[in-house]
Design a protein around this motif. Structure first.
Motif, PDB file in Angstrom:
ATOM      1  N   ALA A  47       0.749  -1.148   0.012  1.00 18.64           N
ATOM      2  CA  ALA A  47      -0.058   0.074  -0.013  1.00 18.64           C
ATOM      3  C   ALA A  47       0.822   1.258  -0.145  1.00 18.64           C
ATOM      4  O   ALA A  47       0.401   2.435  -0.725  1.00 18.64           O
ATOM      5  CB  ALA A  47      -1.044   0.050   1.358  1.00 18.64           C
ATOM      6  N   MET A  48       1.849   1.356   0.905  1.00 20.04           N
ATOM      7  CA  MET A  48       2.736   2.571   0.845  1.00 20.04           C
ATOM      8  C   MET A  48       3.444   2.958  -0.206  1.00 20.04           C
ATOM      9  O   MET A  48       3.482   3.959  -0.985  1.00 20.04           O
ATOM     10  CB  MET A  48       3.662   2.442   2.095  1.00 20.04           C
ATOM     11  CG  MET A  48       3.058   2.484   3.530  1.00 20.04           C
ATOM     12  SD  MET A  48       1.977   3.835   3.927  1.00 20.04           S
ATOM     13  CE  MET A  48       3.132   4.904   4.385  1.00 20.04           C
TER      14      MET A  48
ATOM     15  N   TRP B 163       3.606   5.406  -7.144  1.00 18.77           N
ATOM     16  CA  TRP B 163       2.551   5.495  -8.097  1.00 18.77           C
ATOM     17  C   TRP B 163       1.492   6.165  -8.071  1.00 18.77           C
ATOM     18  O   TRP B 163       0.553   6.106  -8.573  1.00 18.77           O
ATOM     19  CB  TRP B 163       2.309   3.874  -8.307  1.00 18.77           C
ATOM     20  CG  TRP B 163       3.588   3.203  -8.968  1.00 18.77           C
ATOM     21  CD1 TRP B 163       3.898   3.220 -10.371  1.00 18.77           C
ATOM     22  CD2 TRP B 163       4.354   2.037  -8.402  1.00 18.77           C
ATOM     23  NE1 TRP B 163       4.866   2.461 -10.299  1.00 18.77           N
ATOM     24  CE2 TRP B 163       5.276   1.584  -9.230  1.00 18.77           C
ATOM     25  CE3 TRP B 163       4.108   1.635  -7.057  1.00 18.77           C
ATOM     26  CZ2 TRP B 163       6.090   0.704  -8.903  1.00 18.77           C
ATOM     27  CZ3 TRP B 163       4.927   0.368  -6.877  1.00 18.77           C
ATOM     28  CH2 TRP B 163       5.874   0.063  -7.560  1.00 18.77           C
ATOM     29  N   ASP B 164       1.545   7.060  -6.930  1.00 17.66           N
ATOM     30  CA  ASP B 164       0.334   8.190  -6.626  1.00 17.66           C
ATOM     31  C   ASP B 164      -0.911   7.607  -6.593  1.00 17.66           C
ATOM     32  O   ASP B 164      -1.964   7.907  -7.418  1.00 17.66           O
ATOM     33  CB  ASP B 164       0.509   9.011  -7.377  1.00 17.66           C
ATOM     34  CG  ASP B 164      -0.281  10.601  -6.867  1.00 17.66           C
ATOM     35  OD1 ASP B 164      -0.350  10.614  -5.811  1.00 17.66           O
ATOM     36  OD2 ASP B 164      -0.635  11.274  -7.998  1.00 17.66           O
ATOM     37  N   ALA B 165      -1.003   6.466  -5.952  1.00 18.02           N
ATOM     38  CA  ALA B 165      -2.338   5.506  -5.777  1.00 18.02           C
ATOM     39  C   ALA B 165      -2.638   5.413  -4.257  1.00 18.02           C
ATOM     40  O   ALA B 165      -2.611   4.181  -3.813  1.00 18.02           O
ATOM     41  CB  ALA B 165      -2.269   4.242  -6.526  1.00 18.02           C
ATOM     42  N   PRO B 166      -3.471   6.368  -3.691  1.00 13.01           N
ATOM     43  CA  PRO B 166      -3.507   6.224  -2.275  1.00 13.01           C
ATOM     44  C   PRO B 166      -4.683   5.488  -1.649  1.00 13.01           C
ATOM     45  O   PRO B 166      -4.880   5.222  -0.447  1.00 13.01           O
ATOM     46  CB  PRO B 166      -3.571   7.619  -1.657  1.00 13.01           C
ATOM     47  CG  PRO B 166      -4.243   8.334  -2.783  1.00 13.01           C
ATOM     48  CD  PRO B 166      -3.694   7.482  -4.186  1.00 13.01           C
ATOM     49  N   GLN B 167      -5.321   4.833  -2.526  1.00 10.06           N
ATOM     50  CA  GLN B 167      -6.729   4.205  -2.220  1.00 10.06           C
ATOM     51  C   GLN B 167      -6.382   3.038  -1.234  1.00 10.06           C
ATOM     52  O   GLN B 167      -7.254   2.907  -0.215  1.00 10.06           O
ATOM     53  CB  GLN B 167      -7.466   3.796  -3.323  1.00 10.06           C
ATOM     54  CG  GLN B 167      -7.897   4.838  -4.281  1.00 10.06           C
ATOM     55  CD  GLN B 167      -6.707   5.185  -5.306  1.00 10.06           C
ATOM     56  OE1 GLN B 167      -5.677   4.821  -5.343  1.00 10.06           O
ATOM     57  NE2 GLN B 167      -7.019   6.347  -5.989  1.00 10.06           N
TER      58      GLN B 167
ATOM     59  N   VAL C  97      -4.032   2.587   0.825  1.00  7.31           N
ATOM     60  CA  VAL C  97      -3.524   2.849   2.186  1.00  7.31           C
ATOM     61  C   VAL C  97      -4.795   3.289   2.890  1.00  7.31           C
ATOM     62  O   VAL C  97      -4.894   2.757   4.235  1.00  7.31           O
ATOM     63  CB  VAL C  97      -2.588   3.885   2.027  1.00  7.31           C
ATOM     64  CG1 VAL C  97      -2.165   4.792   3.472  1.00  7.31           C
ATOM     65  CG2 VAL C  97      -1.379   3.636   1.505  1.00  7.31           C
ATOM     66  N   GLN C  98      -5.706   3.776   2.445  1.00  2.00           N
ATOM     67  CA  GLN C  98      -7.088   4.151   3.204  1.00  2.00           C
ATOM     68  C   GLN C  98      -7.710   2.769   3.849  1.00  2.00           C
ATOM     69  O   GLN C  98      -8.031   2.578   4.864  1.00  2.00           O
ATOM     70  CB  GLN C  98      -8.104   4.690   2.591  1.00  2.00           C
ATOM     71  CG  GLN C  98      -7.495   6.294   2.038  1.00  2.00           C
ATOM     72  CD  GLN C  98      -8.260   6.884   0.990  1.00  2.00           C
ATOM     73  OE1 GLN C  98      -9.191   6.337   0.699  1.00  2.00           O
ATOM     74  NE2 GLN C  98      -8.039   8.092   0.919  1.00  2.00           N
TER      75      GLN C  98
ATOM     76  N   LEU D  20       2.594   1.790  -3.242  1.00  2.00           N
ATOM     77  CA  LEU D  20       1.433   2.428  -4.326  1.00  2.00           C
ATOM     78  C   LEU D  20       1.157   3.884  -4.026  1.00  2.00           C
ATOM     79  O   LEU D  20       0.951   4.636  -4.884  1.00  2.00           O
ATOM     80  CB  LEU D  20       0.153   1.424  -4.219  1.00  2.00           C
ATOM     81  CG  LEU D  20       0.174   0.078  -4.848  1.00  2.00           C
ATOM     82  CD1 LEU D  20      -0.912  -0.666  -4.407  1.00  2.00           C
ATOM     83  CD2 LEU D  20       0.148   0.243  -6.320  1.00  2.00           C
ATOM     84  N   LYS D  21       1.028   4.193  -3.049  1.00  5.05           N
ATOM     85  CA  LYS D  21       0.807   5.798  -2.653  1.00  5.05           C
ATOM     86  C   LYS D  21       2.034   6.406  -2.994  1.00  5.05           C
ATOM     87  O   LYS D  21       1.916   7.584  -3.645  1.00  5.05           O
ATOM     88  CB  LYS D  21       0.397   5.946  -1.107  1.00  5.05           C
ATOM     89  CG  LYS D  21       0.185   7.117  -0.648  1.00  5.05           C
ATOM     90  CD  LYS D  21      -0.014   7.391   0.669  1.00  5.05           C
ATOM     91  CE  LYS D  21      -0.555   8.772   1.189  1.00  5.05           C
ATOM     92  NZ  LYS D  21      -1.106   9.033   2.445  1.00  5.05           N
ATOM     93  N   TYR D  22       3.267   6.352  -2.417  1.00  7.98           N
ATOM     94  CA  TYR D  22       4.289   7.380  -2.835  1.00  7.98           C
ATOM     95  C   TYR D  22       4.914   7.187  -4.019  1.00  7.98           C
ATOM     96  O   TYR D  22       5.661   8.072  -4.348  1.00  7.98           O
ATOM     97  CB  TYR D  22       5.323   7.239  -1.576  1.00  7.98           C
ATOM     98  CG  TYR D  22       4.521   7.506  -0.314  1.00  7.98           C
ATOM     99  CD1 TYR D  22       4.331   8.824  -0.087  1.00  7.98           C
ATOM    100  CD2 TYR D  22       4.198   6.834   0.787  1.00  7.98           C
ATOM    101  CE1 TYR D  22       3.529   9.480   0.961  1.00  7.98           C
ATOM    102  CE2 TYR D  22       3.424   7.322   1.865  1.00  7.98           C
ATOM    103  CZ  TYR D  22       3.162   8.691   2.009  1.00  7.98           C
ATOM    104  OH  TYR D  22       2.424   9.295   3.043  1.00  7.98           O
TER     105      TYR D  22
END
Length: 94
Positions: free
Chosen positions: A28-29, A35-39, A41-42, A31-33
């Motif tokens: 998740a992390m 590939w700019d996909a934060p979904q 992580v939520q 993906l967020k940082y």
């Protein structure tokens, strides 16, 4: 509820908490940082948070029935913030 069933439930919480932490850190992390996909992580973060609270609560509930001393309880609780800590606790203390 018997001690055996309480320990079994705590083992499952421990395993799930450890898996959720690894998924959060390793999938998740990035993906967020990266590939700019934060979904992710939520959703994974919320599940991990609930499992973390359940893990600490379960450890506190088992403190007296398992006859752990304060040092053991501290190790078990501190292990919840280490990526592989819950797996260590599950094997060593349960």
């Amino acid at each position: 509820m018997s001690l055996e069933s309480q320990v079994k439930i705590f083992k499952w919480i421990s395993i799930l908490e450890g898996i959720s932490f690894l998924v959060l850190l390793l999938i998740a992390m990035p993906l967020k940082y990266i590939w700019d996909a934060p979904q992710m992580v939520q959703s994974v973060g919320m599940a991990h948070g609930i499992l973390f609270v359940a893990y600490i609560f379960g450890a506190l509930l088992l403190y007296k029935p398992m006859e752990w001393n304060l040092k053991t309880l501290a190790i078990i609780c501190a292990s919840s913030v280490l990526p592989l800590g819950p797996f260590y606790v599950e094997k060593k203390y349960l």
